[in-house]
Scaffold this active site. Structure first.
Site, PDB file in Angstrom:
ATOM      1  N   SER A 263      47.947  77.246  17.351  1.00  0.00           N
ATOM      2  CA  SER A 263      47.937  77.882  18.663  1.00  0.00           C
ATOM      3  C   SER A 263      49.377  78.152  19.083  1.00  0.00           C
ATOM      4  O   SER A 263      50.212  77.243  19.071  1.00  0.00           O
ATOM      5  CB  SER A 263      47.241  76.941  19.659  1.00  0.00           C
TER       6      SER A 263
ATOM      7  N   LYS B 108      46.400  81.744  16.688  1.00  0.00           N
ATOM      8  CA  LYS B 108      45.807  81.976  18.018  1.00  0.00           C
ATOM      9  C   LYS B 108      46.949  82.197  18.998  1.00  0.00           C
ATOM     10  O   LYS B 108      47.876  81.391  19.071  1.00  0.00           O
ATOM     11  CB  LYS B 108      44.975  80.758  18.427  1.00  0.00           C
TER      12      LYS B 108
ATOM     13  N   LYS C 213      48.203  82.690  22.908  1.00  0.00           N
ATOM     14  CA  LYS C 213      47.886  82.546  24.321  1.00  0.00           C
ATOM     15  C   LYS C 213      48.204  83.875  24.999  1.00  0.00           C
ATOM     16  O   LYS C 213      49.269  84.474  24.732  1.00  0.00           O
ATOM     17  CB  LYS C 213      48.747  81.445  24.936  1.00  0.00           C
TER      18      LYS C 213
ATOM     19  N   ASP D  43      43.580  83.557  23.373  1.00  0.00           N
ATOM     20  CA  ASP D  43      43.027  82.593  24.329  1.00  0.00           C
ATOM     21  C   ASP D  43      43.670  82.824  25.687  1.00  0.00           C
ATOM     22  O   ASP D  43      44.890  82.721  25.839  1.00  0.00           O
ATOM     23  CB  ASP D  43      43.342  81.169  23.841  1.00  0.00           C
TER      24      ASP D  43
ATOM     25  N   GLU E 178      39.027  84.229  23.633  1.00  0.00           N
ATOM     26  CA  GLU E 178      38.553  82.944  24.150  1.00  0.00           C
ATOM     27  C   GLU E 178      38.763  82.844  25.663  1.00  0.00           C
ATOM     28  O   GLU E 178      39.872  83.069  26.165  1.00  0.00           O
ATOM     29  CB  GLU E 178      39.340  81.832  23.440  1.00  0.00           C
TER      30      GLU E 178
ATOM     31  N   ASP F 262      35.273  78.322  26.033  1.00  0.00           N
ATOM     32  CA  ASP F 262      35.893  76.997  25.941  1.00  0.00           C
ATOM     33  C   ASP F 262      35.598  76.263  27.258  1.00  0.00           C
ATOM     34  O   ASP F 262      34.633  75.495  27.346  1.00  0.00           O
ATOM     35  CB  ASP F 262      37.411  77.181  25.700  1.00  0.00           C
TER      36      ASP F 262
ATOM     37  N   LYS G 287      35.313  71.066  22.092  1.00  0.00           N
ATOM     38  CA  LYS G 287      36.331  70.035  22.300  1.00  0.00           C
ATOM     39  C   LYS G 287      35.598  68.779  22.767  1.00  0.00           C
ATOM     40  O   LYS G 287      35.015  68.785  23.866  1.00  0.00           O
ATOM     41  CB  LYS G 287      37.314  70.459  23.394  1.00  0.00           C
TER      42      LYS G 287
ATOM     43  N   GLY H 172      41.669  72.164  20.170  1.00  0.00           N
ATOM     44  CA  GLY H 172      42.673  71.100  20.158  1.00  0.00           C
ATOM     45  C   GLY H 172      43.205  70.882  21.555  1.00  0.00           C
ATOM     46  O   GLY H 172      43.227  71.806  22.377  1.00  0.00           O
TER      47      GLY H 172
HETATM   48  O1  NPG Z   1      46.568  72.532  18.620  1.00  0.00           O
HETATM   49  O2  NPG Z   1      46.018  71.028  20.077  1.00  0.00           O
HETATM   50  C1  NPG Z   1      46.384  72.168  19.774  1.00  0.00           C
HETATM   51  C2  NPG Z   1      46.590  73.149  20.893  1.00  0.00           C
HETATM   52  C3  NPG Z   1      45.467  74.103  21.008  1.00  0.00           C
HETATM   53  O3  NPG Z   1      45.921  75.826  22.548  1.00  0.00           O
HETATM   54  C4  NPG Z   1      45.443  74.740  22.354  1.00  0.00           C
HETATM   55  N1  NPG Z   1      44.868  74.029  23.324  1.00  0.00           N
HETATM   56  O4  NPG Z   1      43.477  75.857  25.997  1.00  0.00           O
HETATM   57  O5  NPG Z   1      42.712  75.347  24.072  1.00  0.00           O
HETATM   58  C5  NPG Z   1      43.584  75.266  24.932  1.00  0.00           C
HETATM   59  C6  NPG Z   1      44.815  74.436  24.685  1.00  0.00           C
HETATM   60  C7  NPG Z   1      44.896  73.188  25.528  1.00  0.00           C
HETATM   61  C8  NPG Z   1      45.908  72.314  25.318  1.00  0.00           C
HETATM   62  C9  NPG Z   1      43.966  72.880  26.474  1.00  0.00           C
HETATM   63  C10 NPG Z   1      46.002  71.130  26.058  1.00  0.00           C
HETATM   64  C11 NPG Z   1      44.061  71.711  27.191  1.00  0.00           C
HETATM   65  C12 NPG Z   1      45.076  70.846  26.990  1.00  0.00           C
END
Ligand code: NPG
Length: 370
Positions: A135, A161, A163, A189, A214, A239, A263, A291
């Protein structure tokens, strides 16, 4: 399991690079670890709540408080509890899925270690490696973004991915697609940053052949996501909207979820996550493992979940070094040929580096059964 004590440990882990999403920037993680002892066994877990209530209403300080004051005492009153019973005992309390998930996870780790079996085996085995995606946050300039993406391509990740948010979408995506070529998996995302009135704009992403878009709209806007799914050729993935088996079932029925990000913390634990996987599998809806910047504890458990057959897309299960210079486990996760190994040691499959945990502990308290 007869629960004797719970230790709540707070650690601070700096991120190797700041991580910017549409919610803001993170430079370090304030992580709550749980250590459960009982019946001569012990288990560890981490709570995935962030330092601030931005991704969801939960945050580290609040999670520690609700566990200490409400959830743990309720488990104590329930007598001996198995991991499978935790969710129903805690159902009396509204919300707090990440706090509840952390308790279930620690008890599950203890039970599996006592039985000398792994979460991977408990889930029925399956693949011993899973594809790994990375990400990538939002940057000041597209050039910086491209340099970061190139680094991750060189690291061998199976997909990227990005943002996105209003003002940081079409152009960065176009240039990253040009950089990585048409074959590599690419997805975006938005973490709820758009409105229904942006549907036409979001359809402009269709030309980049993305794996998915996403959570572009608000967490409670299932209808808006269904409208986008009908208008756009890019599959819509949810999500933040998927908080339970029922919300997932509803989203599928409405046509709002063509793909689901699972998640465990967001849905109240690994056992609920497994049920959501099964539901999606029965409906032919592909899923992937999200994640939440987990340490090696959560990442190990995520690999076991992602080994289930419905996880047909690469997860946000990147190498530990993507976020952390040093992890709190002895054998941090690494990426080889775009895949990570599924943890298969007893329990959730990690071995904690206790000396390091101690050195970065900012607070610790032990609560007896009460
Ligand atoms: O690899 O853990 C990872 C990061 C993946 O982008 C990621 N997570 O919105 O999905 C999300 C975001 C996130 C991170 C969401 C921390 C919540 C807390």
């Amino acid at each position: 399991m007869h629960l004797d004590s719970l230790r709540l440990v707070r650690i601070t882990l700096p991120l190797v690079v700041p991580f910017r999403t549409s919610h803001g920037v993170e430079t370090e993680r304030d992580v709550l670890l749980l250590h459960v002892v009982g019946d001569g066994c012990e288990g560890w877990s981490e709570c995935v709540a962030g330092g601030e209530p931005s991704y969801s209403a939960e945050y580290t300080e609040g999670a520690e408080l609700v566990i200490a004051e409400h959830l743990w005492p309720a488990l104590g009153r329930a007598g001996d509890v198995t991991a499978a019973e935790v969710a129903s005992v805690l159902a009396a309390f509204a919300g707090h899925p990440m706090a509840k998930a952390a308790l279930e996870m620690a008890i599950l780790d203890a039970e599996l270690r006592a039985a000398d079996t792994s979460l991977h085996a408990y889930f029925g085995g399956g693949r011993d490696r899973v594809p790994s995606g990375v990400s990538v946050g939002i940057f000041e300039s597209i050039d910086t973004l491209l340099a970061q993406v190139q680094g991750y391509v060189d690291d061998g990740y199976a997909r990227i991915k990005l943002k996105i948010q209003p003002g940081w979408d079409i152009e960065p995506v176009r240039q990253v697609r040009d950089l990585i070529g048409p074959e590599m998996g690419l997805q975006v995302d938005a973490n709820t940053a758009y409105e229904r009135t942006d549907i036409e704009h979001l359809c402009r992403l269709d030309e980049f052949d993305l794996l998915l878009v996403e959570q572009p709209l608000a967490h409670d806007d299932l209808l808006g996501h269904a409208q986008l799914a009908a208008a756009s050729s890019t599959p819509v993935c949810l999500d933040e909207s998927i908080v339970s088996l029922r919300s997932c079932d509803d989203a599928i029925a409405l046509g709002a979820a063509e793909i689901v990000n699972i998640k465990p913390g967001r849905v109240g634990g690994y056992l609920a996550a497994r049920r959501i996987h099964d539901l999606c599998y029965d409906h032919g809806i592909p899923v992937w493992c999200g994640g939440m910047l987990e340490t090696g504890i959560g990442r190990a458990a995520n690999t076991a979940l992602a080994a289930l057959p419905g996880f047909t897309l690469p997860g946000d299960i990147s190498a530990s070094s993507r976020f952390y210079a040093r992890d709190i486990v002895v054998d941090p996760i690494t990426v080889t040929d775009g895949t990570v190994p599924v943890a298969d040691g007893a329990g959730l499959g990690f071995e904690l580096d206790l000396a390091f945990v101690e050195s970065i502990t900012t607070s610790s308290r032990t609560i007896d059964r009460g």
